[in-house]
Design an enzyme around this catalytic site. Sequence first.
Site, PDB file in Angstrom:
ATOM      1  N   ASN A   1     -66.027  13.932 -26.722  1.00  0.00           N
ATOM      2  CA  ASN A   1     -67.330  14.262 -27.235  1.00  0.00           C
ATOM      3  C   ASN A   1     -67.361  14.125 -28.649  1.00  0.00           C
ATOM      4  O   ASN A   1     -66.915  14.749 -29.406  1.00  0.00           O
ATOM      5  CB  ASN A   1     -67.612  15.673 -27.033  1.00  0.00           C
TER       6      ASN A   1
ATOM      7  N   LYS B   1     -64.360  15.880 -30.803  1.00  0.00           N
ATOM      8  CA  LYS B   1     -63.935  16.850 -29.897  1.00  0.00           C
ATOM      9  C   LYS B   1     -63.316  15.990 -28.261  1.00  0.00           C
ATOM     10  O   LYS B   1     -63.605  14.874 -27.987  1.00  0.00           O
ATOM     11  CB  LYS B   1     -64.965  17.835 -29.429  1.00  0.00           C
TER      12      LYS B   1
ATOM     13  N   ARG C   1     -69.303  12.066 -23.344  1.00  0.00           N
ATOM     14  CA  ARG C   1     -70.764  12.603 -23.342  1.00  0.00           C
ATOM     15  C   ARG C   1     -71.612  11.724 -23.979  1.00  0.00           C
ATOM     16  O   ARG C   1     -71.203  11.393 -25.154  1.00  0.00           O
ATOM     17  CB  ARG C   1     -70.759  13.936 -24.263  1.00  0.00           C
TER      18      ARG C   1
ATOM     19  N   HIS D   1     -79.099  18.230 -23.171  1.00  0.00           N
ATOM     20  CA  HIS D   1     -78.198  19.445 -23.072  1.00  0.00           C
ATOM     21  C   HIS D   1     -78.088  19.907 -21.362  1.00  0.00           C
ATOM     22  O   HIS D   1     -77.621  20.818 -21.159  1.00  0.00           O
ATOM     23  CB  HIS D   1     -78.754  20.882 -23.712  1.00  0.00           C
TER      24      HIS D   1
ATOM     25  N   GLY E   1     -77.499  26.677 -29.990  1.00  0.00           N
ATOM     26  CA  GLY E   1     -76.492  26.253 -30.795  1.00  0.00           C
ATOM     27  C   GLY E   1     -77.035  25.599 -32.229  1.00  0.00           C
ATOM     28  O   GLY E   1     -78.102  25.766 -32.319  1.00  0.00           O
TER      29      GLY E   1
ATOM     30  N   ARG F   1     -82.926  20.051 -37.289  1.00  0.00           N
ATOM     31  CA  ARG F   1     -83.975  19.354 -36.670  1.00  0.00           C
ATOM     32  C   ARG F   1     -85.271  20.262 -36.743  1.00  0.00           C
ATOM     33  O   ARG F   1     -85.127  21.577 -36.276  1.00  0.00           O
ATOM     34  CB  ARG F   1     -83.697  19.063 -35.383  1.00  0.00           C
TER      35      ARG F   1
ATOM     36  N   ASP G   1     -76.523  27.217 -40.617  1.00  0.00           N
ATOM     37  CA  ASP G   1     -75.661  28.019 -39.800  1.00  0.00           C
ATOM     38  C   ASP G   1     -76.253  29.242 -39.754  1.00  0.00           C
ATOM     39  O   ASP G   1     -76.482  30.165 -40.594  1.00  0.00           O
ATOM     40  CB  ASP G   1     -74.367  28.065 -40.494  1.00  0.00           C
TER      41      ASP G   1
ATOM     42  N   GLY H   1     -75.845  31.794 -28.476  1.00  0.00           N
ATOM     43  CA  GLY H   1     -76.182  32.548 -27.385  1.00  0.00           C
ATOM     44  C   GLY H   1     -74.869  33.142 -27.032  1.00  0.00           C
ATOM     45  O   GLY H   1     -75.015  34.447 -26.422  1.00  0.00           O
TER      46      GLY H   1
ATOM     47  N   GLU I   1     -69.102  22.050 -21.237  1.00  0.00           N
ATOM     48  CA  GLU I   1     -69.597  20.734 -21.066  1.00  0.00           C
ATOM     49  C   GLU I   1     -68.467  19.643 -20.691  1.00  0.00           C
ATOM     50  O   GLU I   1     -68.620  18.757 -20.013  1.00  0.00           O
ATOM     51  CB  GLU I   1     -70.496  20.064 -22.155  1.00  0.00           C
TER      52      GLU I   1
END
Length: 390
Positions: free
Chosen positions: A8, A15, A90, A178, A207, A238, A280, A327, A376
């Site tokens: 990913n 990752k 991904r 997502h 996130g 964004r 953040d 979340g 994911e």
Amino acid sequence: MDVILVVNAGSSSLKFEVFSVEGGLSKLLKGQMEGVGTAPRLRIKGTGSEMLADHQHSPSEVPDLPAAMRLVGDWLRERHQDRLVAVGHRVVHGGPDYDRAVLIDKTVLADLESYVPLAPLHQPNNLAPIRAIRQRRPDLPQVACFDTSFHRGHSAVADHYAIPERFYAEGVRRYGFHGLSYEYVANRLRELAPEIAGGRIVVAHLGSGASMCALLGGHSVESTFGFTALDGLPMGTRCGQIDPGVILYLLDQKGMKPDGVRDLLYKESGLMGLSGVSNDVRALLESLQSSAAFALEHFVHRIGLHAGMLAAALGGIDAFVFTAGIGENSPEMRKRIVAKLEWLGAKLDPERNAKGDLLISTPDSRLRVYVVPTDEELMIARHTLATTRT
């Protein structure tokens, strides 16, 4: 042992996770190369969260994602003698042609490269490790798993924009993203809360990238994301939903170039743009600046608005689910958001929320509220295994 590698790739991080495929999928290790090109650091943990590696590298050693992929590959080959049978990736955008995971070949890779303008912040980084692996091991099966696939069952009414039909035929439509996260959560709910899994559910993937999805019977029927990953909720950097007239104003009246507008909307907006402090949520919660508080208030406000929109798309709502970084890990943000859902019948249990329990609403809450950690990478591993075994 036969294993699958899941990759990913982000703009400055890589990752990865390794899964054994013998006797079913089981996670062997997970890691991340962060700070690619600036302050590269490789960290790898085993199944028991024990640290297997923690190495700092110079920017010249890891200047880009292909270099990060080579270094990770070298570490895996040196430390693990397992047989790598496939790599799953991904890929954010599958465009109009890919509604499920697909084995990558030259034609597929060319198609995915053509979708870069639809996801300029993500797609190039998703494809860089694919090309790097193809150069070193051209015969190794690689599978692209798309964030758009889960939403491809939307009705034409939901996916159309009110512009001439020829544009829809060319692929200008609402895709949603997502999807790997939402697919995992939908499947997990069947195990954790079967009594509501087939009902009308709104899932909030919150996130650095944030969106919401309406599930009916475990299937996506509507999403806050649209043609690109700019739409819907404000995110870390964004903008989220914005009047197209603002774009025209920036181009025509402010004399901005398309590249400048793209950078503004993708990299300089959202929580960062509103607060001027950070993208953040943790830093914004700790900040004493009024702009930080305003950015969070705006974020919560927009989530509340979109929850109403998705409830309308479902014709009602039975459950609300939090997932992803904010979340799953921020009781404070969950509390603020659930307060916006009180008109839908939500009542928060403060103790359950503080502990991050599966069910965080009170027994008499008409709207059941859950926290379901997403995975994911496991979803990618499942798709990769199924695709390479067909």
